[in-house]
Design a protein around this motif. Structure first.
Motif, short mmCIF file in Angstrom:
data_model
loop_
_atom_site.label_atom_id
_atom_site.label_comp_id
_atom_site.label_asym_id
_atom_site.label_seq_id
_atom_site.Cartn_x
_atom_site.Cartn_y
_atom_site.Cartn_z
N LEU A 43 0.82 -1.20 0.00
CA LEU A 43 0.00 0.00 0.00
C LEU A 43 0.87 1.26 0.00
N ALA A 44 1.95 1.23 0.79
CA ALA A 44 2.86 2.37 0.85
C ALA A 44 3.53 2.59 -0.51
N ALA A 45 3.91 1.51 -1.18
CA ALA A 45 4.53 1.62 -2.50
C ALA A 45 3.55 2.19 -3.52
N LEU A 46 2.30 1.75 -3.46
CA LEU A 46 1.28 2.27 -4.36
C LEU A 46 1.02 3.76 -4.10
N GLN A 47 0.94 4.13 -2.82
CA GLN A 47 0.75 5.53 -2.47
C GLN A 47 1.86 6.39 -3.05
N SER A 48 3.09 5.92 -2.88
CA SER A 48 4.25 6.67 -3.38
C SER A 48 4.21 6.80 -4.89
N ALA A 49 3.87 5.72 -5.57
CA ALA A 49 3.83 5.74 -7.04
C ALA A 49 2.75 6.68 -7.55
N VAL A 50 1.57 6.61 -6.97
CA VAL A 50 0.47 7.47 -7.39
C VAL A 50 0.80 8.93 -7.13
N HIS A 51 1.40 9.20 -5.99
CA HIS A 51 1.80 10.58 -5.66
C HIS A 51 2.78 11.11 -6.70
N GLY A 52 3.75 10.28 -7.10
CA GLY A 52 4.72 10.70 -8.09
C GLY A 52 4.12 10.91 -9.47
N LEU A 53 3.14 10.09 -9.81
CA LEU A 53 2.51 10.20 -11.13
C LEU A 53 1.70 11.48 -11.29
N ALA A 54 1.18 12.00 -10.20
CA ALA A 54 0.34 13.18 -10.27
C ALA A 54 1.06 14.36 -10.91
N ASP A 55 2.37 14.43 -10.73
CA ASP A 55 3.16 15.55 -11.27
C ASP A 55 4.02 15.14 -12.46
N ASP A 56 3.77 13.96 -13.00
CA ASP A 56 4.57 13.46 -14.12
C ASP A 56 3.85 13.77 -15.43
N ASN A 57 4.27 14.84 -16.09
CA ASN A 57 3.60 15.26 -17.31
C ASN A 57 3.85 14.35 -18.50
N SER A 58 4.82 13.44 -18.37
CA SER A 58 5.09 12.51 -19.47
C SER A 58 4.10 11.36 -19.51
N ILE A 59 3.34 11.19 -18.42
CA ILE A 59 2.39 10.08 -18.33
C ILE A 59 0.97 10.58 -18.51
N ARG A 60 0.25 9.98 -19.45
CA ARG A 60 -1.10 10.41 -19.79
C ARG A 60 -2.17 9.43 -19.31
N VAL A 61 -1.78 8.17 -19.13
CA VAL A 61 -2.71 7.12 -18.69
C VAL A 61 -1.97 6.21 -17.72
N VAL A 62 -2.67 5.74 -16.69
CA VAL A 62 -2.10 4.81 -15.72
C VAL A 62 -2.87 3.50 -15.78
N VAL A 63 -2.15 2.39 -15.81
CA VAL A 63 -2.74 1.05 -15.79
C VAL A 63 -2.30 0.35 -14.52
N ILE A 64 -3.23 -0.27 -13.81
CA ILE A 64 -2.90 -1.07 -12.62
C ILE A 64 -3.16 -2.53 -12.95
N ALA A 65 -2.14 -3.36 -12.76
CA ALA A 65 -2.21 -4.78 -13.10
C ALA A 65 -1.69 -5.62 -11.93
N GLY A 66 -1.79 -6.92 -12.06
CA GLY A 66 -1.29 -7.83 -11.04
C GLY A 66 -0.42 -8.91 -11.64
N ALA A 67 0.64 -9.30 -10.93
CA ALA A 67 1.52 -10.38 -11.38
C ALA A 67 0.96 -11.73 -10.92
N GLY A 68 1.29 -12.76 -11.67
CA GLY A 68 0.88 -14.11 -11.27
C GLY A 68 -0.54 -14.45 -11.63
N LYS A 69 -1.20 -15.24 -10.79
CA LYS A 69 -2.51 -15.79 -11.12
C LYS A 69 -3.68 -14.89 -10.74
N ALA A 70 -3.43 -13.84 -9.96
CA ALA A 70 -4.52 -13.01 -9.48
C ALA A 70 -4.27 -11.54 -9.76
N PHE A 71 -5.35 -10.78 -9.82
CA PHE A 71 -5.21 -9.33 -9.84
C PHE A 71 -4.88 -8.87 -8.43
N CYS A 72 -5.75 -9.15 -7.49
CA CYS A 72 -5.51 -8.78 -6.09
C CYS A 72 -6.52 -9.49 -5.21
#
Length: 269
Positions: A43-72
């Motif tokens: 959760l902390a890693a996701l919070q940090s990533a989302v916070h950083g993306l808010a000011d990242d003008n190079s990113i126009r779309v965000v996709v959230i995915a899951g590794a392995g057999k499950a999404f979450c």
């Protein structure tokens, strides 16, 4: 294309993977052995990533995915069980609340790429994303009631996606629904065969990328501001936004392009 690995000091593997390509940032939950359960660290890693993306003008779309057999699979109940201090559980759920609200405040649209189970807080994450594309094998459930924990927080975005009766059925029974049902109920946007999942997510992203990023960001902000207002107030807020929008450079350009029968040349790109 770049790959950014986010991890905490007490882990040997990266809990969250980030890959950037063509204006799209893909965040992959990376606890496959735990079905990507949302631990405090993840959760902390996701919070940090989302916070950083808010000011990242190079990113126009965000996709959230899951590794392995499950999404979450939801919150990490084993971790919560191992911490007897009520303050730990309070911190986990508070982090989750902050993450979910941050997703709606992110200027970029967020797409959930769903395969396999999306249960409890995993279903909450899908419901909180702006859009969701699922493989036909995906399953969705607010399953906490099966373990003595009513999915109160997952119920918040769930009830804002599907009808009240359907939300209550999921919350009261904890039974999973398949992707086709989730589509019919309005929880997700599209269902595709597993081998078409990435292509469908990218097609949706490309459609958004073709639009003005300034218009998309302003439109998303307005959508979440008015969604819970009264009809009269929602129209007042939306009308003010429309008046403002048509006066922007991209608003003027889009209207001119329509009149002149040509493709718009967005200034905000």
């Amino acid at each position: 294309m770049t790959a950014i690995h986010l991890a905490t000091a007490d882990t040997e593997t990266d809990l969250l993977l980030r890959e950037d390509a063509g204006g799209v940032a893909t965040l992959t939950l990376n606890r496959p052995d735990q079905y990507n359960a949302l631990s405090s660290a993840l959760l902390a890693a996701l919070q940090s990533a989302v916070h950083g993306l808010a000011d990242d003008n190079s990113i126009r779309v965000v996709v959230i995915a899951g590794a392995g057999k499950a999404f979450c699979a939801g919150h990490d109940l084993k971790e919560i069980h191992e911490h007897a201090d009520p303050a730990f559980a309070k911190d986990v759920f508070e982090r989750c609340r902050q993450l979910m609200t941050a997703l709606t405040r992110l200027p970029q649209p967020v797409i959930a790429r769903v395969h396999g189970p999306a249960y409890a807080a995993g279903c909450q994450l899908v419901a909180q994303c702006d859009l969701a594309v699922a493989a036909a094998e995906a399953r969705f459930a607010t399953s906490g009631v099966n373990y003595g924990v009513f999915c109160s927080t997952p119920g918040v975005p769930l009830a804002r996606n599907v009808s009240r009766k359907r939300a209550m059925e999921m919350l009261l029974t904890g039974e999973p629904i398949d992707a086709a049902t989730a589509l019919a109920w309005g929880l997700i946007n599209r269902v595709v065969p597993p081998d078409r999942l990435d292509a469908e997510v990218q097609a949706l992203a490309r459609s958004i990328l073709a639009k003005s990023c300034a218009v998309i960001a302003a439109g998303k902000k307005l959508f979440y501001e008015q969604i819970n207002d009264s009809l009269d107030q929602a129209y007042r807020v939306a009308t003010a936004a429309m008046v403002s929008n048509v006066r922007t450079e991209d608003g003027k350009e889009g209207i001119a392009a329509f009149v002149e029968k040509r493709k718009p040349r967005w200034k905000g790109k």
